[in-house]
Design a protein around this motif. Sequence first.
Motif, PDB file in Angstrom:
ATOM      1  N   ASN A  35      -1.264 -47.458  89.382  1.00  0.00           N
ATOM      2  CA  ASN A  35      -0.298 -46.651  88.633  1.00  0.00           C
ATOM      3  C   ASN A  35      -0.185 -45.256  89.230  1.00  0.00           C
ATOM      4  OD1 ASN A  35       0.045 -48.777  86.672  1.00  0.00           O
ATOM      5  ND2 ASN A  35      -1.919 -48.169  85.814  1.00  0.00           N
ATOM      6  N   VAL A  36      -1.304 -44.714  89.658  1.00  0.00           N
ATOM      7  CA  VAL A  36      -1.290 -43.425  90.348  1.00  0.00           C
ATOM      8  C   VAL A  36      -0.498 -43.535  91.644  1.00  0.00           C
ATOM      9  CG1 VAL A  36      -2.718 -41.752  91.589  1.00  0.00           C
ATOM     10  CG2 VAL A  36      -3.447 -42.578  89.348  1.00  0.00           C
ATOM     11  N   GLY A  37      -0.730 -44.591  92.400  1.00  0.00           N
ATOM     12  CA  GLY A  37      -0.011 -44.781  93.657  1.00  0.00           C
ATOM     13  C   GLY A  37       1.482 -44.918  93.459  1.00  0.00           C
ATOM     14  N   ARG A  38       1.866 -45.672  92.432  1.00  0.00           N
ATOM     15  CA  ARG A  38       3.294 -45.856  92.142  1.00  0.00           C
ATOM     16  C   ARG A  38       3.954 -44.535  91.776  1.00  0.00           C
ATOM     17  NH1 ARG A  38       4.924 -44.627  87.214  1.00  0.00           N
ATOM     18  NH2 ARG A  38       3.274 -45.940  86.305  1.00  0.00           N
ATOM     19  N   ALA A  39       3.317 -43.761  90.899  1.00  0.00           N
ATOM     20  CA  ALA A  39       3.899 -42.491  90.462  1.00  0.00           C
ATOM     21  C   ALA A  39       3.916 -41.472  91.600  1.00  0.00           C
ATOM     22  CB  ALA A  39       3.126 -41.946  89.267  1.00  0.00           C
ATOM     23  N   CYS A  40       2.861 -41.456  92.411  1.00  0.00           N
ATOM     24  CA  CYS A  40       2.807 -40.512  93.528  1.00  0.00           C
ATOM     25  C   CYS A  40       3.907 -40.833  94.543  1.00  0.00           C
ATOM     26  CB  CYS A  40       1.433 -40.561  94.175  1.00  0.00           C
ATOM     27  SG  CYS A  40       1.126 -39.214  95.340  1.00  0.00           S
ATOM     28  N   GLU A  41       4.149 -42.104  94.779  1.00  0.00           N
ATOM     29  CA  GLU A  41       5.220 -42.502  95.698  1.00  0.00           C
ATOM     30  C   GLU A  41       6.580 -42.044  95.180  1.00  0.00           C
ATOM     31  OE1 GLU A  41       7.016 -46.612  97.710  1.00  0.00           O
ATOM     32  OE2 GLU A  41       5.062 -46.635  96.685  1.00  0.00           O
ATOM     33  N   SER A  42       6.810 -42.204  93.879  1.00  0.00           N
ATOM     34  CA  SER A  42       8.067 -41.741  93.282  1.00  0.00           C
ATOM     35  C   SER A  42       8.192 -40.225  93.390  1.00  0.00           C
ATOM     36  CB  SER A  42       8.137 -42.162  91.815  1.00  0.00           C
ATOM     37  OG  SER A  42       8.179 -43.560  91.691  1.00  0.00           O
ATOM     38  N   PHE A  43       7.089 -39.542  93.171  1.00  0.00           N
ATOM     39  CA  PHE A  43       7.084 -38.084  93.263  1.00  0.00           C
ATOM     40  C   PHE A  43       7.462 -37.632  94.668  1.00  0.00           C
ATOM     41  CE2 PHE A  43       4.608 -34.255  94.390  1.00  0.00           C
ATOM     42  CZ  PHE A  43       5.107 -33.354  93.460  1.00  0.00           C
ATOM     43  N   LEU A  44       6.841 -38.207  95.672  1.00  0.00           N
ATOM     44  CA  LEU A  44       7.073 -37.782  97.051  1.00  0.00           C
ATOM     45  C   LEU A  44       8.469 -38.122  97.553  1.00  0.00           C
ATOM     46  CD1 LEU A  44       3.601 -38.778  98.538  1.00  0.00           C
ATOM     47  CD2 LEU A  44       4.433 -36.461  98.100  1.00  0.00           C
ATOM     48  N   ALA A  45       9.167 -39.016  96.844  1.00  0.00           N
ATOM     49  CA  ALA A  45      10.524 -39.393  97.237  1.00  0.00           C
ATOM     50  C   ALA A  45      11.588 -38.476  96.636  1.00  0.00           C
ATOM     51  CB  ALA A  45      10.805 -40.836  96.815  1.00  0.00           C
ATOM     52  N   ARG A  46      11.211 -37.604  95.727  1.00  0.00           N
ATOM     53  CA  ARG A  46      12.194 -36.709  95.102  1.00  0.00           C
ATOM     54  C   ARG A  46      12.700 -35.699  96.137  1.00  0.00           C
ATOM     55  NH1 ARG A  46      12.290 -36.664  89.494  1.00  0.00           N
ATOM     56  NH2 ARG A  46      13.106 -34.522  89.496  1.00  0.00           N
ATOM     57  N   PRO A  47      14.007 -35.468  96.201  1.00  0.00           N
ATOM     58  CA  PRO A  47      14.542 -34.523  97.201  1.00  0.00           C
ATOM     59  C   PRO A  47      13.926 -33.132  97.106  1.00  0.00           C
ATOM     60  CG  PRO A  47      16.307 -35.846  96.273  1.00  0.00           C
ATOM     61  CD  PRO A  47      15.087 -36.178  95.486  1.00  0.00           C
ATOM     62  N   ALA A  48      13.720 -32.622  95.896  1.00  0.00           N
ATOM     63  CA  ALA A  48      13.137 -31.285  95.754  1.00  0.00           C
ATOM     64  C   ALA A  48      11.701 -31.253  96.251  1.00  0.00           C
ATOM     65  CB  ALA A  48      13.198 -30.840  94.291  1.00  0.00           C
ATOM     66  N   VAL A  49      10.986 -32.352  96.086  1.00  0.00           N
ATOM     67  CA  VAL A  49       9.612 -32.421  96.580  1.00  0.00           C
ATOM     68  C   VAL A  49       9.603 -32.474  98.106  1.00  0.00           C
ATOM     69  CG1 VAL A  49       7.511 -33.817  96.627  1.00  0.00           C
ATOM     70  CG2 VAL A  49       8.757 -33.505  94.473  1.00  0.00           C
ATOM     71  N   ILE A  50      10.500 -33.262  98.678  1.00  0.00           N
ATOM     72  CA  ILE A  50      10.590 -33.354 100.135  1.00  0.00           C
ATOM     73  C   ILE A  50      10.849 -31.980 100.739  1.00  0.00           C
ATOM     74  CG2 ILE A  50      11.971 -34.296 102.035  1.00  0.00           C
ATOM     75  CD1 ILE A  50      12.413 -36.782 100.265  1.00  0.00           C
ATOM     76  N   ARG A  51      11.713 -31.187 100.088  1.00  0.00           N
ATOM     77  CA  ARG A  51      11.985 -29.835 100.574  1.00  0.00           C
ATOM     78  C   ARG A  51      10.805 -28.902 100.309  1.00  0.00           C
ATOM     79  NH1 ARG A  51      16.806 -30.936  97.770  1.00  0.00           N
ATOM     80  NH2 ARG A  51      16.204 -29.466  96.128  1.00  0.00           N
ATOM     81  N   GLY A  52      10.322 -28.931  99.070  1.00  0.00           N
ATOM     82  CA  GLY A  52       9.321 -27.958  98.650  1.00  0.00           C
ATOM     83  C   GLY A  52       7.985 -28.117  99.337  1.00  0.00           C
ATOM     84  N   ILE A  53       7.625 -29.340  99.701  1.00  0.00           N
ATOM     85  CA  ILE A  53       6.320 -29.588 100.282  1.00  0.00           C
ATOM     86  C   ILE A  53       6.206 -29.025 101.693  1.00  0.00           C
ATOM     87  CG2 ILE A  53       6.574 -31.814 101.471  1.00  0.00           C
ATOM     88  CD1 ILE A  53       4.223 -32.798  99.644  1.00  0.00           C
ATOM     89  N   ARG A  54       7.323 -28.620 102.267  1.00  0.00           N
ATOM     90  CA  ARG A  54       7.336 -28.045 103.620  1.00  0.00           C
ATOM     91  C   ARG A  54       7.515 -26.533 103.616  1.00  0.00           C
ATOM     92  NH1 ARG A  54      11.723 -32.569 105.633  1.00  0.00           N
ATOM     93  NH2 ARG A  54      10.324 -34.369 105.586  1.00  0.00           N
ATOM     94  N   ILE A  55       7.418 -25.909 102.448  1.00  0.00           N
ATOM     95  CA  ILE A  55       7.705 -24.477 102.308  1.00  0.00           C
ATOM     96  C   ILE A  55       6.416 -23.734 101.990  1.00  0.00           C
ATOM     97  CG2 ILE A  55       8.909 -22.761 100.911  1.00  0.00           C
ATOM     98  CD1 ILE A  55      11.155 -24.842 100.549  1.00  0.00           C
TER      99      ILE A  55
END
Length: 231
Positions: A209-229
């Motif tokens: 369940n953690v893996g599923r939610a973390c995968e969904s989190f990392l796929a969010r466009p804002a996360v993709i942008r924010g994680i590189r800032i």
Amino acid sequence: MKLQELACSRRWPAQHPDRLQLYSLATPNGVKVSIMLEETGLPYEVHKINFDTADQKSPEFLALNPNGKIPVLIDPAATQNEPLILSESGAILLYLAQKTGQLLPSGVIGRNQCMQWLMFQVSAIGPMFGQLGFFHRFAGREWPDKRPRDRYATESRRLLGVLDAQLATREWLMGDAYSIADIAVFPMIDNLVKFYGAGELVGIDDFRNVGRACESFLARPAVIRGIRIPA
């Protein structure tokens, strides 16, 4: 006192002094705030605090946060008289959620339960994962006595089990609604596996369940942008 009068403005001058000012680095604690800013759409300016040159120990940064830790956020428009200077990633997430009315439940029960999970990350997940990272990836790995590493691995695994149970019947930690609790927690899990390389040590694949939610989190466009800032 205006933003331009602060000592930090001499070292990191603001090109857009009317915007929120973020002093950070792309660490798990740092990207919590950049992700939150990307999710809410608030205009902000980012200043990289470079650990290689000990920016976090400089007088200009210590004037913002005497604890010498990133991230720090300045809201130049928080009051009429002076800017708000705020450190501690959990406190910044909560402030931005309240400022925008986003990513924090509005009801008394939901709001306080969301804060509960935010505190769970700050008080438990962050310290435990950080200690495990030290003993597994950094200097601690050279120590022949593996009891300290194993102690933090066991506790990290227990905490992952708490999260996994919470996510068993929910899309996100608070239910169907994505919140600051998720923004606080999932960068830590991603870092535990990818940067610390401790996924196998804690048996991360057991926590589906953690893996599923973390995968969904990392796929969010804002996360993709924010994680590189900041870059």
